[in-house]
Design an enzyme around this catalytic site. Structure first.
Site, PDB file in Angstrom:
ATOM      1  N   GLU A   1      42.813  50.279  38.125  1.00 41.34           N
ATOM      2  CA  GLU A   1      42.628  48.890  38.584  1.00 41.34           C
ATOM      3  C   GLU A   1      43.057  47.845  37.549  1.00 41.34           C
ATOM      4  O   GLU A   1      42.375  46.827  37.386  1.00 41.34           O
ATOM      5  CB  GLU A   1      41.152  48.662  38.970  1.00 41.34           C
ATOM      6  CG  GLU A   1      40.711  49.547  40.108  1.00 41.34           C
ATOM      7  CD  GLU A   1      39.229  49.418  40.412  1.00 41.34           C
ATOM      8  OE1 GLU A   1      38.899  49.265  41.594  1.00 41.34           O
ATOM      9  OE2 GLU A   1      38.398  49.498  39.485  1.00 41.34           O
TER      10      GLU A   1
HETATM   11  C1  ACM Z   1      37.487  53.703  40.020  1.00 43.13           C
HETATM   12  O1  ACM Z   1      36.619  53.954  40.867  1.00 43.13           O
HETATM   13  N1  ACM Z   1      37.838  52.460  39.768  1.00 43.13           N
HETATM   14  C2  ACM Z   1      38.141  54.758  39.279  1.00 43.13           C
END
Ligand code: ACM
Length: 537
Positions: free
Chosen positions: A342
């Protein structure tokens, strides 16, 4: 009463050789009830179980002996004795030359048998007068004693002899893991959990043969591991958590204690420092890291994807080198997890450049890099490992690069997803995961070729959980099912059969004071154990 000749055996060690001193005497064999080994609710289910319909009479005349010249076996024997003491309040001597009467032995034997070649394989032979646990390594013996712990009944049968007897059903168990990597992740960044909390989680996980504990040690909301060369990480970055509580961090001594405790249970700790995104707490501590000239505020919310390191600055990599070095020096396991998920405000080229450079740093410090599935977009070598949580496309890229993959799809394996719409804790962005959904899928057939699967992992993110009771509520019972998905072969996994075995875990979970979610899908067994503190109620 049938009289049989009992071979009374005392094992002891002489210059590395096991000497068996046996003395024959006339003794009535205790008539044992017919018990069926195949009916005992073992989790994870062993590869093969053959019942012989009698029982081993565990009692005060039982002793544990181990192959003494084999490294670690004595400790495994002591661990077993300690756990049986806690379970049934019976003192069982370990490797003691005793003048006390010993009628029965549990022998933990180092064996080079070819069938025990994988380090965690073990065999249990349970007869009326002996239990032989064969394993090539102490690790295998340790997995084997978890099975044995589950075979010992909670309550004794007091009508078979003058003394209390805990009948252990006789037969043979041949067992080895389906996957060598059987993980659970705990996010100690969004909310901090104490060393004691982590130890309790380790104890519970290792009972179900989970062997990897991935600690998510940093995120936007908190930095949780002392780095001596960069002290503000914990002074500043460790001072907050989601919701405005006071945060916390592990000193290096704390971390080493967690590692040691896990190691004693043959569990590998995998440290994660999440970067280049999820780094607000680091940049709040050392503002040069984000490269935008601003000192960010500490963050106590639940948003993701807003922070990044400056990926083009050499000083950022000097910082990362120190962090990876200090953590790697304290981590005996082979892995270092660099996060990589992310990073929504990192440009794609910058992200790729960053992952490539971090991989070199991780390798320089002797570790094998793991990252969330996004890292498969970088030019990393096949030695790196992708943890598939979200993107099938990324997972496929990892396979094309011939990387190993840890199967952790959020839709199936995330412990922080709510059980249903009524569950107060947890999130549901990947869906609701009731206890049956958590169990009823097949990691081996989820899209990754078997040869690329390193194993599975069940992550527990902690945005909504603030203490160990809440942690347990989301983790249990689902993590028990994940242990079986990872250890047991697909032919041995079946929801209808599993749910009965899961219901039978209630006495253990209650004895361990685990605040499990009492799913209505499961017929939870009433606790029968006879502890004084509980009897008073
Ligand atoms: C995640 O759940 N951002 C790896």
């Amino acid at each position: 009463m049938i009289k049989t000749v009992l071979i009374r055996c005392i094992f002891f060690l002489s210059i590395g050789i096991l000497v068996l001193a046996c003395q024959e005497n006339q003794k009535p064999r205790i008539p044992m009830p017919v018990t069926n080994l195949s009916d005992i609710s073992l989790i994870p289910k062993p590869t093969k179980t053959i019942a012989t319909n009698s029982a081993f009479a565990l009692d005060q005349f039982t002793a544990i002996y181990t192959s003494k010249s084999a490294t670690g076996f004595d400790k495994v024997g002591k661990f077993l004795a300690e756990k049986l003491k806690a379970k049934i309040n019976l003192d069982i001597p370990v490797n003691q030359e005793t003048t006390n009467t010993i009628d029965r032995v549990i022998y933990i034997n180092q064996s080079d048998s070819i069938v025990l070649e994988t380090p965690e394989a073990y065999q249990l032979y349970i007869n009326q007068d002996s239990i032989i646990l064969n394993a090539n390594t102490a690790e295998g013996a340790f997995r084997g004693i978890q099975t044995l712990r589950q075979l010992v009944p909670d309550v004794s049968t007091d009508t078979l002899a003058e003394q209390k007897i805990w009948p252990v059903p006789s037969g043979k168990i041949i067992d080895s893991p389906n996957f060598g990597y059987r993980g659970a992740m705990l996010d100690v960044a969004r909310h901090f959990f104490s060393v004691e909390d982590v130890k309790k989680y380790i104890d519970l996980l290792s009972y179900y043969k989970i062997n990897m504990l991935h600690l998510h040690l940093s995120d936007d909301q908190g930095w949780r591991i002392e780095i001596k060369s960069w002290p503000k990480l914990t002074e500043i970055g460790g001072s907050t958590e989601v919701g405005g509580e006071s945060g916390g961090f592990y000193t290096q001594e704390d971390y080493k204690e967690i590692v040691r405790y896990a190691q004693e249970r043959y569990m590998t700790v995998i440290p994660e420092i999440d970067m280049p995104g999820h780094t607000n707490s680091a940049s709040a501590s050392y503002p040069f890291l984000n490269g935008n000239g601003k000192t960010p505020e500490l963050y106590e919310g639940m948003r993701v994807g807003f922070s990044t390191f400056d990926t083009r600055k050499d000083t950022v990599y000097s910082f990362i080198d120190d962090v990876v070095r200090e953590i790697s020096e304290m981590t005996p396991g082979p892995y270092f997890h660099m996060g990589g998920d992310e990073s929504h405000v990192t440009k794609k080229n910058d992200y790729i450049y960053f992952v490539n450079r971090v991989e070199k740093i991780v390798q320089k410090h002797g570790k094998r890099m793991i990252g969330w599935d996004e890292i498969a977009n970088a030019d990393i070598d096949s030695n790196a490992i992708a943890q598939w949580w979200a993107s099938e496309e990324n997972a496929k890229k990892a396979v094309e690069k011939n990387m190993k993959v840890i199967v952790s799809p959020a839709k199936k394996a995330y412990l922080d997803m709510q059980y249903d719409t009524l569950t107060k804790l947890g999130l549901h962005w990947a869906g609701y995961i009731p206890v049956d959904t958590a169990y009823q899928w097949t990691p081996e057939e989820y899209g990754i070729p078997m040869e690329n699967i390193l194993g599975t992992e069940a992550p527990l993110w902690s945005e909504t959980i603030t203490n160990i009771e809440e942690l347990e509520y989301l983790a249990f019972p689902r993590v028990i099912g994940y242990s079986e998905l990872a250890w047991s072969i697909p032919e041995n996994r079946n929801w209808e059969d599993y749910k009965v075995r899961l219901g039978d875990q209630a006495p253990f979970l209650e004895r361990m004071n685990v605040n499990y979610y009492p799913s209505k899908l499961i017929d939870w067994k009433k606790s029968k154990f006879t502890y004084e503190t509980i009897e008073k109620d």
